[in-house]
Design a protein around this motif. Structure first.
Motif, PDB file in Angstrom:
ATOM      1  N   ARG A  68     -33.814  48.094 -46.684  1.00  0.00           N
ATOM      2  CA  ARG A  68     -33.690  48.764 -48.099  1.00  0.00           C
ATOM      3  C   ARG A  68     -33.495  47.549 -49.061  1.00  0.00           C
ATOM      4  NH1 ARG A  68     -28.847  52.807 -49.570  1.00  0.00           N
ATOM      5  NH2 ARG A  68     -29.274  52.942 -51.873  1.00  0.00           N
ATOM      6  N   THR A  69     -34.366  47.655 -50.161  1.00  0.00           N
ATOM      7  CA  THR A  69     -34.541  46.799 -50.968  1.00  0.00           C
ATOM      8  C   THR A  69     -33.553  47.354 -52.207  1.00  0.00           C
ATOM      9  OG1 THR A  69     -36.488  45.698 -50.401  1.00  0.00           O
ATOM     10  CG2 THR A  69     -35.724  45.214 -52.470  1.00  0.00           C
ATOM     11  N   SER A  94     -31.635  44.174 -48.634  1.00  0.00           N
ATOM     12  CA  SER A  94     -32.378  42.770 -49.118  1.00  0.00           C
ATOM     13  C   SER A  94     -31.993  42.960 -50.489  1.00  0.00           C
ATOM     14  CB  SER A  94     -33.766  42.710 -48.834  1.00  0.00           C
ATOM     15  OG  SER A  94     -34.509  41.441 -49.258  1.00  0.00           O
ATOM     16  N   VAL A  95     -31.661  41.760 -51.305  1.00  0.00           N
ATOM     17  CA  VAL A  95     -31.367  41.773 -52.625  1.00  0.00           C
ATOM     18  C   VAL A  95     -31.738  40.381 -53.211  1.00  0.00           C
ATOM     19  CG1 VAL A  95     -28.738  41.424 -52.324  1.00  0.00           C
ATOM     20  CG2 VAL A  95     -29.639  42.438 -54.382  1.00  0.00           C
ATOM     21  N   ILE A  96     -31.903  40.189 -54.633  1.00  0.00           N
ATOM     22  CA  ILE A  96     -32.074  39.078 -55.000  1.00  0.00           C
ATOM     23  C   ILE A  96     -31.222  38.998 -56.335  1.00  0.00           C
ATOM     24  CG2 ILE A  96     -33.763  37.753 -56.579  1.00  0.00           C
ATOM     25  CD1 ILE A  96     -36.062  38.656 -55.156  1.00  0.00           C
ATOM     26  N   THR A 103     -27.560  45.358 -59.669  1.00  0.00           N
ATOM     27  CA  THR A 103     -26.661  46.228 -60.125  1.00  0.00           C
ATOM     28  C   THR A 103     -25.980  47.227 -58.773  1.00  0.00           C
ATOM     29  OG1 THR A 103     -27.517  46.175 -62.404  1.00  0.00           O
ATOM     30  CG2 THR A 103     -26.189  48.023 -61.865  1.00  0.00           C
ATOM     31  N   GLN A 104     -27.478  47.805 -58.232  1.00  0.00           N
ATOM     32  CA  GLN A 104     -26.960  48.766 -57.265  1.00  0.00           C
ATOM     33  C   GLN A 104     -26.169  47.892 -55.989  1.00  0.00           C
ATOM     34  OE1 GLN A 104     -30.746  49.699 -55.682  1.00  0.00           O
ATOM     35  NE2 GLN A 104     -30.906  51.476 -57.292  1.00  0.00           N
ATOM     36  N   PHE A 105     -26.580  46.774 -55.737  1.00  0.00           N
ATOM     37  CA  PHE A 105     -25.707  46.034 -54.902  1.00  0.00           C
ATOM     38  C   PHE A 105     -24.317  45.911 -54.939  1.00  0.00           C
ATOM     39  CE2 PHE A 105     -24.449  41.553 -53.137  1.00  0.00           C
ATOM     40  CZ  PHE A 105     -24.487  42.262 -51.860  1.00  0.00           C
ATOM     41  N   VAL A 125     -26.680  42.849 -43.195  1.00  0.00           N
ATOM     42  CA  VAL A 125     -26.356  44.310 -42.928  1.00  0.00           C
ATOM     43  C   VAL A 125     -25.150  44.846 -43.365  1.00  0.00           C
ATOM     44  CG1 VAL A 125     -25.859  45.858 -40.877  1.00  0.00           C
ATOM     45  CG2 VAL A 125     -27.646  44.134 -40.735  1.00  0.00           C
ATOM     46  N   LEU A 126     -24.950  45.888 -43.965  1.00  0.00           N
ATOM     47  CA  LEU A 126     -23.688  46.389 -44.594  1.00  0.00           C
ATOM     48  C   LEU A 126     -23.367  47.831 -43.892  1.00  0.00           C
ATOM     49  CD1 LEU A 126     -24.485  48.711 -46.904  1.00  0.00           C
ATOM     50  CD2 LEU A 126     -25.022  46.802 -48.240  1.00  0.00           C
ATOM     51  N   GLN A 127     -22.328  48.084 -43.851  1.00  0.00           N
ATOM     52  CA  GLN A 127     -21.794  49.400 -43.323  1.00  0.00           C
ATOM     53  C   GLN A 127     -21.134  50.284 -44.642  1.00  0.00           C
ATOM     54  OE1 GLN A 127     -18.778  49.137 -40.081  1.00  0.00           O
ATOM     55  NE2 GLN A 127     -18.913  51.349 -39.711  1.00  0.00           N
TER      56      GLN A 127
END
Length: 650
Positions: free
Chosen positions: A30-31, A74-76, A35-37, A63-65
């Motif tokens: 999931r990319t 995956s985030v930049i 802000t979402q992260f 990986v997050l729960q």
């Protein structure tokens, strides 16, 4: 290399599947944006994380729960000290570990795999497509001018496989000696012939003899047909001739065999029907190559043809084709030897006599004799026999000469009787005329285009024929038509082939052999084949007055034979009727049966010893089964009956 090319389509499909699998595995990640992260990080628990820090951005994979589910993300994130501190605190809050990666570590491989590999795959795909569509055929353009000669380096044929031409073998034996040991020829100052021309009718074994020479000498055998040189483009044939001799020089000592050389070696400048610029250039190059061959170079050119009369004189002069070997049709001894060669792998019955078979096949070539044995084997298989019988071979001879029997074709009674008398007329002439051919078999079963068939063979094979023999042959050919005239008072069209043959014989007697009152003058070319470019515009060699005399002589010969034929059939009318009656009834008569009809009036010889009757098989003696009255005679029974009657009366 070609083997690997065959596997390229499979490799291409495998790469596509792997690429799809790779991209599908990436599709589960999931990319998210920054802000979402941050919103999800407030309540999520992070595991192990990979961080790649570049100049302006931070690339985070991990990986997050979220609740009960694990999400690969995956985030930049923009690169700043505040964001680095926040990431470190957030990602390690729940005991997760951070792995820092070099952003330039896999850039080269990613570039190769992402940019170059797709181009390679596309290029290979189009290469395969063009190769399948015929794009590879352009490579053959470079081979267009190369020789098409087939090379055999280990020839299995030997002289034992060639029969019926002993004199021809003697003519080529020194070629074998030369190819084996050329030094003894050069020491003597001898020059071996550069070319050998084999001349003879089709099927006499010219190609087989040439191959046997290569096999006996154990040298390479280059074989090519004359038509393989000639192409649509001028100069191609000459180039192929050069290439063939170039390859032959590399393999010397060797034999170059050119079959049907008349296709390329015809007379140059023959005009109508004979002129061909490409063929003439090919012939010129062949002449030059044969002249350019130094003495005893180790190359022997053997050519074969059945039309030596149309060959160019420059091809036949000394220094090119120095020797001519004539391969004639085999005589009776040669035919027997040929039959023995071809019968090696055949299962022949005990009643098969190859000597008798050779005597019954005059004029047959080696190829015809091989075909006879092969047809006999096919008939034996068709009849579900374990061996080839003489009956099968008799039928095979008829099939080779006249075609298969048309047993389904039915005659009317009148037509059947007419054919019977027609064939009986031929048979009577063969029996009663001294110089006529012997009758071997007569049948009224249709074969090919003939309504009947009369197998007649010479009494003995000769190289030269007398005038009386030609007269007897014409008389024999008139036997069928004359029998129709005598019996039915009219003639049919069934004698058309007989008339054609006797007319040819009569014309040759007058125009070629000088057997008439015109004297020993030849009024025609003895060669039966016509070369269009040379003979079409050639005028007659005699005047109109002589032509009229030739016609009168031909007619006189035929009329005399016709009169003699009528006289013989009239004097032997009873024999004619007897043979025709038995033909009508039995449809086929053999030589022995015809002779028996002439001598005894029946199909069987009454004086021939009859086979002893075989004793009948008797059942073993078995004692009779005793009845109730066994051992009691009739008299005793009567007496007993009388006694009983008396007692009853008392």
């Amino acid at each position: 290399m070609k083997k690997w090319i065959n596997y390229l389509p499979t490799l291409f499909v495998v790469l596509i599947v792997l690429s799809l699998f790779f991209y599908s595995s990436q599709g589960s990640t999931r990319t998210m944006n920054y802000t979402q992260f941050k919103e999800m990080a407030e309540d999520a628990r992070f595991g192990d994380t990979n961080v790649s820090i570049s100049t302006s951005i931070i690339h985070v994979d991990g990986v997050l729960q979220d609740g009960d589910s694990n999400i690969q993300y995956s985030v930049i994130i923009p690169n700043s000290e505040a964001n680095l501190e926040w990431l470190e605190d957030t990602l390690t809050e729940n005991g997760g570990e951070i792995t820092v990666q070099d952003p330039n570590q896999s850039s080269i491989w990613i570039t190769l795999l992402g940019n170059i590999l797709p181009l390679v795959i596309i290029g290979v795909f189009f290469y395969i497509m063009f190769a399948k569509m015929g794009g590879g055929s352009s490579n053959k353009a470079f081979e267009f001018a190369k020789s098409k000669a087939r090379v055999e380096t280990n020839v299995k044929t030997r002289f034992r496989d060639v029969a019926g031409c002993e004199e021809e073998k003697e003519e080529v034996k020194e070629i074998i000696d030369y190819l084996r040991s050329p030094k003894k020829f050069t020491d003597m100052g001898a020059h071996i012939p550069k070319g050998i021309l084999m001349v003879g009718p089709p099927g006499t074994g010219k190609t087989l003899l040439a191959k046997a020479v290569a096999g006996e000498a154990n040298v390479p055998f280059f074989s090519i047909s004359g038509s393989d040189f000639v192409e649509m483009f001028v100069g191609t044939g000459a180039s192929r001739v050069r290439d063939m001799f170039k390859n032959a020089q590399k393999s010397a000592p060797c034999i170059v065999f050119i079959d049907e050389i008349d296709a390329v070696g015809r007379q140059r400048g023959a005009g109508m029907g004979g002129g061909n610029d490409e063929r003439e250039q090919t012939l010129n190059q062949l002449l030059v190559e044969m002249d350019g061959m130094t003495d005893n170079i180790g190359i022997v050119v053997i050519a074969a043809t059945n039309r030596p009369d149309v060959l160019d004189p420059a091809l036949l002069r000394s220094g090119r084709f120095d020797r001519r070997v004539t391969v004639n049709l085999p005589d009776v001894k040669g035919r027997k030897e040929i039959l023995e060669v071809h019968a090696r792998n055949k299962k022949l019955a005990s009643d098969v006599s190859l000597e008798n078979l050779a005597r019954r096949t005059p004029g047959f070539s080696g190829a015809d004799l091989a075909n006879v044995l092969n047809e006999g084997a096919i008939l034996a298989v068709r009849n579900k026999e374990t061996q080839i019988t003489m009956t099968d071979l008799d039928e095979a001879i008829d099939r080779v000469m006249m075609g298969p029997a048309k047993k389904s074709k039915k005659y009317t009674e009148k037509d059947k009787m007419l054919v019977s008398y027609h064939e009986a007329g031929h048979a009577v002439i063969g029996l009663k005329l001294e110089d006529a051919d012997m009758v071997q078999k007569v049948t009224i079963i249709p074969r090919g285009e003939a309504g009947g068939y009369n197998l007649m063979t010479p009494r003995e094979e000769k190289y030269f024929h007398r005038k009386s023999e030609f007269i007897a042959r014409i008389t024999g050919l008139l036997g069928g038509r004359t029998a129709e005239e005598i019996v039915f008072g009219e003639v049919s069209a069934g004698a058309v082939n007989d008339i054609e043959q006797l007319t040819k014989i009569a014309k040759n007697m007058v125009r070629v052999y000088g057997m008439s009152s015109l004297g020993p003058i030849q009024y025609a070319d003895p060669q039966g084949n016509v070369f269009l470019g040379r003979d079409y515009t050639q005028g007659s060699s005699y005047s109109d007055g002589v032509a009229d005399e030739i016609d009168k002589e031909v007619r006189a010969i035929v009329d005399a034979c016709h009169q003699q034929c009528r006289q013989i059939l009239t004097e032997n009318r009873d024999l004619l009727d007897l043979i025709a009656k038995n033909l009508f009834e039995h449809e086929t008569l053999t030589n022995e049966e015809i002779n028996n009809l002439m001598n005894y009036g029946s199909l069987e010889d009454p004086h021939a010893p009859k086979p002893e009757p075989q004793p009948e098989k008797t059942q073993p003696d078995v004692p009779p089964i005793p009845s109730k009255n066994a051992g009691v005679e009739q008299k005793d029974l009567d007496d007993a009956l009388s006694e009983l009657t008396k007692k009853k009366d008392v």
